[in-house]
Write a protein that holds these residues in place. Structure first.
Motif, PDB file in Angstrom:
ATOM      1  N   UNK A  14     -14.741  -7.988 -17.299  1.00  0.00           N
ATOM      2  CA  UNK A  14     -13.826  -8.754 -16.316  1.00  0.00           C
ATOM      3  C   UNK A  14     -12.189  -8.543 -17.051  1.00  0.00           C
ATOM      4  N   UNK A  15     -12.204  -8.701 -18.155  1.00  0.00           N
ATOM      5  CA  UNK A  15     -10.620  -8.688 -18.761  1.00  0.00           C
ATOM      6  C   UNK A  15     -10.378  -7.350 -18.681  1.00  0.00           C
ATOM      7  N   UNK A  16     -10.934  -6.262 -18.617  1.00  0.00           N
ATOM      8  CA  UNK A  16     -10.627  -4.745 -18.675  1.00  0.00           C
ATOM      9  C   UNK A  16     -10.049  -4.671 -17.352  1.00  0.00           C
ATOM     10  N   UNK A  17     -10.972  -5.045 -16.126  1.00  0.00           N
ATOM     11  CA  UNK A  17     -10.706  -4.814 -14.731  1.00  0.00           C
ATOM     12  C   UNK A  17      -9.390  -5.727 -14.618  1.00  0.00           C
ATOM     13  N   UNK A  18      -9.215  -7.043 -14.933  1.00  0.00           N
ATOM     14  CA  UNK A  18      -7.964  -7.721 -14.608  1.00  0.00           C
ATOM     15  C   UNK A  18      -6.805  -7.046 -15.373  1.00  0.00           C
ATOM     16  N   UNK A  19      -6.776  -6.543 -16.355  1.00  0.00           N
ATOM     17  CA  UNK A  19      -5.781  -5.739 -16.997  1.00  0.00           C
ATOM     18  C   UNK A  19      -5.374  -4.501 -16.226  1.00  0.00           C
ATOM     19  N   UNK A  20      -6.492  -3.752 -15.659  1.00  0.00           N
ATOM     20  CA  UNK A  20      -5.986  -2.409 -14.922  1.00  0.00           C
ATOM     21  C   UNK A  20      -5.351  -2.973 -13.802  1.00  0.00           C
ATOM     22  N   UNK A  21      -5.736  -3.950 -13.177  1.00  0.00           N
ATOM     23  CA  UNK A  21      -5.186  -4.779 -11.738  1.00  0.00           C
ATOM     24  C   UNK A  21      -3.679  -4.890 -11.994  1.00  0.00           C
ATOM     25  N   UNK A  22      -3.525  -5.920 -13.035  1.00  0.00           N
ATOM     26  CA  UNK A  22      -2.234  -6.112 -13.397  1.00  0.00           C
ATOM     27  C   UNK A  22      -1.353  -4.928 -13.851  1.00  0.00           C
ATOM     28  N   UNK A  23      -1.804  -3.801 -14.570  1.00  0.00           N
ATOM     29  CA  UNK A  23      -0.931  -2.636 -14.882  1.00  0.00           C
ATOM     30  C   UNK A  23      -0.669  -2.020 -13.530  1.00  0.00           C
ATOM     31  N   UNK A  24      -1.390  -1.923 -12.466  1.00  0.00           N
ATOM     32  CA  UNK A  24      -1.284  -1.377 -11.050  1.00  0.00           C
ATOM     33  C   UNK A  24      -0.270  -2.084 -10.311  1.00  0.00           C
ATOM     34  N   UNK A  25      -0.496  -3.407 -10.273  1.00  0.00           N
ATOM     35  CA  UNK A  25       0.629  -4.256  -9.610  1.00  0.00           C
ATOM     36  C   UNK A  25       2.059  -4.215 -10.178  1.00  0.00           C
ATOM     37  N   UNK A  26       2.071  -4.152 -11.435  1.00  0.00           N
ATOM     38  CA  UNK A  26       3.406  -3.900 -12.073  1.00  0.00           C
ATOM     39  C   UNK A  26       3.749  -2.304 -11.700  1.00  0.00           C
ATOM     40  N   UNK A  27       3.306  -1.428 -11.834  1.00  0.00           N
ATOM     41  CA  UNK A  27       3.570  -0.101 -11.289  1.00  0.00           C
ATOM     42  C   UNK A  27       4.209  -0.316  -9.940  1.00  0.00           C
ATOM     43  N   UNK A  28       3.430  -0.893  -8.935  1.00  0.00           N
ATOM     44  CA  UNK A  28       3.800  -1.079  -7.621  1.00  0.00           C
ATOM     45  C   UNK A  28       5.191  -1.631  -7.594  1.00  0.00           C
ATOM     46  N   UNK A  29       5.402  -2.693  -8.543  1.00  0.00           N
ATOM     47  CA  UNK A  29       6.664  -3.493  -8.301  1.00  0.00           C
ATOM     48  C   UNK A  29       7.871  -2.720  -8.776  1.00  0.00           C
ATOM     49  N   UNK A  30       7.451  -1.920 -10.020  1.00  0.00           N
ATOM     50  CA  UNK A  30       8.721  -1.085 -10.588  1.00  0.00           C
ATOM     51  C   UNK A  30       8.958  -0.008  -9.674  1.00  0.00           C
ATOM     52  N   UNK A  31       8.132   0.573  -8.999  1.00  0.00           N
ATOM     53  CA  UNK A  31       8.271   1.791  -8.174  1.00  0.00           C
ATOM     54  C   UNK A  31       9.082   1.219  -6.782  1.00  0.00           C
ATOM     55  N   UNK A  32       8.735   0.162  -6.235  1.00  0.00           N
ATOM     56  CA  UNK A  32       9.504  -0.541  -5.051  1.00  0.00           C
ATOM     57  C   UNK A  32      10.823  -0.986  -5.686  1.00  0.00           C
ATOM     58  N   UNK A  33      11.017  -1.286  -6.817  1.00  0.00           N
ATOM     59  CA  UNK A  33      12.473  -1.778  -7.279  1.00  0.00           C
ATOM     60  C   UNK A  33      13.354  -0.495  -7.303  1.00  0.00           C
ATOM     61  N   UNK A  34      12.615   0.738  -7.807  1.00  0.00           N
ATOM     62  CA  UNK A  34      13.441   1.748  -7.957  1.00  0.00           C
ATOM     63  C   UNK A  34      13.589   2.312  -6.623  1.00  0.00           C
ATOM     64  N   UNK A  35      13.049   2.255  -5.425  1.00  0.00           N
ATOM     65  CA  UNK A  35      13.268   2.736  -4.204  1.00  0.00           C
ATOM     66  C   UNK A  35      14.311   1.954  -3.679  1.00  0.00           C
ATOM     67  N   UNK A  36      14.353   0.473  -3.836  1.00  0.00           N
ATOM     68  CA  UNK A  36      15.473  -0.497  -3.335  1.00  0.00           C
ATOM     69  C   UNK A  36      16.812  -0.233  -4.078  1.00  0.00           C
ATOM     70  N   UNK A  37      16.643   0.071  -5.431  1.00  0.00           N
ATOM     71  CA  UNK A  37      18.024  -0.326  -6.444  1.00  0.00           C
ATOM     72  C   UNK A  37      18.462   1.179  -6.951  1.00  0.00           C
ATOM     73  N   UNK A  38      17.530   2.262  -6.870  1.00  0.00           N
ATOM     74  CA  UNK A  38      17.668   3.279  -7.554  1.00  0.00           C
ATOM     75  C   UNK A  38      17.067   3.451  -8.963  1.00  0.00           C
ATOM     76  N   UNK A  39      17.027   4.534  -9.591  1.00  0.00           N
ATOM     77  CA  UNK A  39      16.263   4.584 -11.085  1.00  0.00           C
ATOM     78  C   UNK A  39      16.941   3.947 -11.943  1.00  0.00           C
TER      79      UNK A  39
END
Length: 65
Positions: A14-39
Motif C-alpha cells: 500500500x505504501x509503495x503504491x501510494x508513493x508511486x501515485x504521489x510521484x506521478x501527481x507531482x510529475x503532472x503538476x511540474x509539467x503543468x507548471x512548466x507549460x504555464x510558466x516556462x521551464x
C-alpha cells in the motif's frame, strides 16, 4: 504468525503504491507548471533542492527519493 507477515506485506505494498501515485501527481503538476510558466530556471531548481534535501542536497539524494 502469518497474519503479522501478511499485514506487513500489505502495508508495504500500500505504501509503495501510494508513493508511486504521489510521484506521478507531482510529475503532472511540474509539467503543468512548466507549460504555464516556462521551464524552471537553474536558480529555481537549486532553491527547490535546498528546501527538499537541505543545503548539502545532491543529485544522488534526488534519485533516492
Amino acid at each position: 504468525m502469518f497474519g503479522f507477515l501478511t499485514d506487513n506485506v500489505s502495508g508495504w505494498v500500500a505504501e509503495a503504491v501510494a508513493r508511486q501515485i504521489r510521484h506521478q501527481l507531482l510529475g503532472y503538476d511540474l509539467r503543468r507548471h512548466e507549460e504555464e510558466h516556462g521551464p524552471f530556471r537553474d536558480e529555481e531548481l537549486a532553491e527547490a533542492r535546498g528546501k527538499i534535501f537541505g543545503p548539502a542536497g545532491t543529485s544522488e539524494g534526488a534519485d533516492a527519493a
